[in-house]
Scaffold this motif. Structure first.
Motif, PDB file in Angstrom:
ATOM      1  N   ASN A  61       0.815  -1.209   0.000  1.00 37.03           N
ATOM      2  CA  ASN A  61       0.000   0.000   0.000  1.00 37.03           C
ATOM      3  C   ASN A  61       0.853   1.266   0.000  1.00 37.03           C
ATOM      4  O   ASN A  61       0.443   2.297  -0.548  1.00 37.03           O
ATOM      5  CB  ASN A  61      -0.933   0.016   1.218  1.00 37.03           C
TER       6      ASN A  61
ATOM      7  N   GLN B 274       1.625   2.017  -3.501  1.00 35.56           N
ATOM      8  CA  GLN B 274       0.449   2.525  -4.196  1.00 35.56           C
ATOM      9  C   GLN B 274       0.170   3.989  -3.854  1.00 35.56           C
ATOM     10  O   GLN B 274      -0.209   4.783  -4.718  1.00 35.56           O
ATOM     11  CB  GLN B 274      -0.772   1.669  -3.840  1.00 35.56           C
TER      12      GLN B 274
ATOM     13  N   THR C 180      -0.001   6.954  -6.554  1.00 35.46           N
ATOM     14  CA  THR C 180      -1.186   7.811  -6.666  1.00 35.46           C
ATOM     15  C   THR C 180      -0.785   9.287  -6.629  1.00 35.46           C
ATOM     16  O   THR C 180      -1.281  10.107  -7.410  1.00 35.46           O
ATOM     17  CB  THR C 180      -2.165   7.507  -5.521  1.00 35.46           C
TER      18      THR C 180
ATOM     19  N   THR D  97       0.082   0.543 -15.675  1.00 34.78           N
ATOM     20  CA  THR D  97       0.172  -0.644 -14.822  1.00 34.78           C
ATOM     21  C   THR D  97       0.090  -1.892 -15.695  1.00 34.78           C
ATOM     22  O   THR D  97      -0.841  -2.030 -16.495  1.00 34.78           O
ATOM     23  CB  THR D  97      -0.966  -0.666 -13.790  1.00 34.78           C
TER      24      THR D  97
END
Length: 228
Positions: free
Chosen positions: A190, A193, A197, A214
Motif C-alpha cells: 500500500n 500505491q 497515486t 500498470t
C-alpha cells in the motif's frame, strides 16, 4: 562557488585578475608554470578559464584547441591582441568569448557571469532525462514541462527516475521497493500505491495524464506513446 583558472604570464596582470576574482567570490587558480598548461587545468577541472594568447612554450590558440577537444570548462580569451583575425581564429577554435586588454573590469566580470550561467544551463540540459512530454533532473527530481518546473518529493522522484532509466521495460514492484527503500522485504504494498497515486496526480496537474501504465502481474512502465 565557481572555479576559475587564470592563464596569464604577466605577473602584474595575473595578480590583478586574481585579486578581482577573489573579491568577487570566485575560487581562483593561477597557472604559474607554462610547460604543461592543459594537464594542470584538467587536474583542476574548472568552470571557466581566462586564457592569454601570448604565452611561453605554447600559444593560447593551441591551448584553447586542446581544452575544447577534451571538453574542459568554458574559455574566455583575454589578450592584448586586438586584430579581428585573432578573435575570429580563437572563436573558431571554440573559445566562448574574446576580450582585449586593457579591459574594463566591470565588463570582464559581466562576461564571466554570463559565461558561467551559460555553462551551468548547458550542464543542466546535458544531465536531463527525456520523457514523453517532460524532462527530469535525476539529481534534484525536478520535472520540466514546457516552461514550468516542479520539484517532486523524493519518493515520487525516485519512482519516475526508475521508470525512465528502465524505459520502455516494465519495472517490477520489487525493483521499485529497492529504489524507494533499499529492500523488498517487509514492505507494505500500500505504501507503494500511495506514492504512485501522488505521482500520477502531480503529473496530471501538469497535463501529463496516463504517462504511467500498470502491467498486471508484472509491474509498471512509462507508456511508449500517449494520445493527446
Amino acid at each position: 562557488m565557481a572555479q576559475i583558472v587564470v592563464v596569464e604570464d604577466d605577473l602584474y596582470m595575473r595578480e590583478e585578475l586574481i585579486d578581482l576574482l577573489n573579491k568577487s567570490g570566485y575560487d581562483t587558480f593561477p597557472i604559474l608554470e607554462f610547460e604543461d598548461v592543459v594537464s594542470q587545468i584538467q587536474a583542476i577541472a574548472p568552470d571557466l578559464i581566462l586564457l592569454d594568447i601570448n604565452l611561453p612554450y605554447k600559444s593560447g590558440f593551441d591551448i584553447c584547441r586542446e581544452l575544447k577537444a577534451k571538453g574542459i570548462g568554458g574559455v574566455l580569451v583575454l589578450t592584448a591582441r586586438d586584430k579581428l583575425q585573432d578573435e575570429i581564429h580563437a572563436l573558431g577554435l571554440g573559445a566562448d568569448d574574446y576580450l582585449t586588454k586593457p579591459c574594463n573590469m566591470e565588463r570582464l566580470l559581466a562576461r564571466i557571469k554570463s559565461l558561467l550561467r551559460r555553462t551551468e544551463q548547458q550542464q543542466i540540459q546535458h544531465d536531463l532525462l527525456k520523457g514523453n512530454g517532460f524532462l527530469l533532473d535525476p539529481h534534484t527530481f525536478t520535472i520540466y514541462v514546457g516552461k514550468t518546473s516542479y520539484v517532486l518529493p523524493p519518493n515520487e522522484g525516485k519512482i519516475l527516475l526508475t521508470l525512465l532509466m528502465n524505459y520502455p521495460r516494465t519495472v517490477s514492484k520489487e525493483e521499485l521497493f529497492h529504489a524507494l527503500w533499499g529492500t523488498d522485504k517487509f514492505i507494505d504494498e500500500n505504501a507503494l500505491q500511495v506514492n504512485f497515486t501522488r505521482l500520477r496526480k502531480t503529473m496530471r496537474n501538469y497535463g501529463l495524464d496516463d504517462r504511467i501504465e500498470t502491467v498486471r502481474g508484472e509491474g509498471y512502465r512509462l507508456k511508449v506513446q500517449v494520445d493527446i
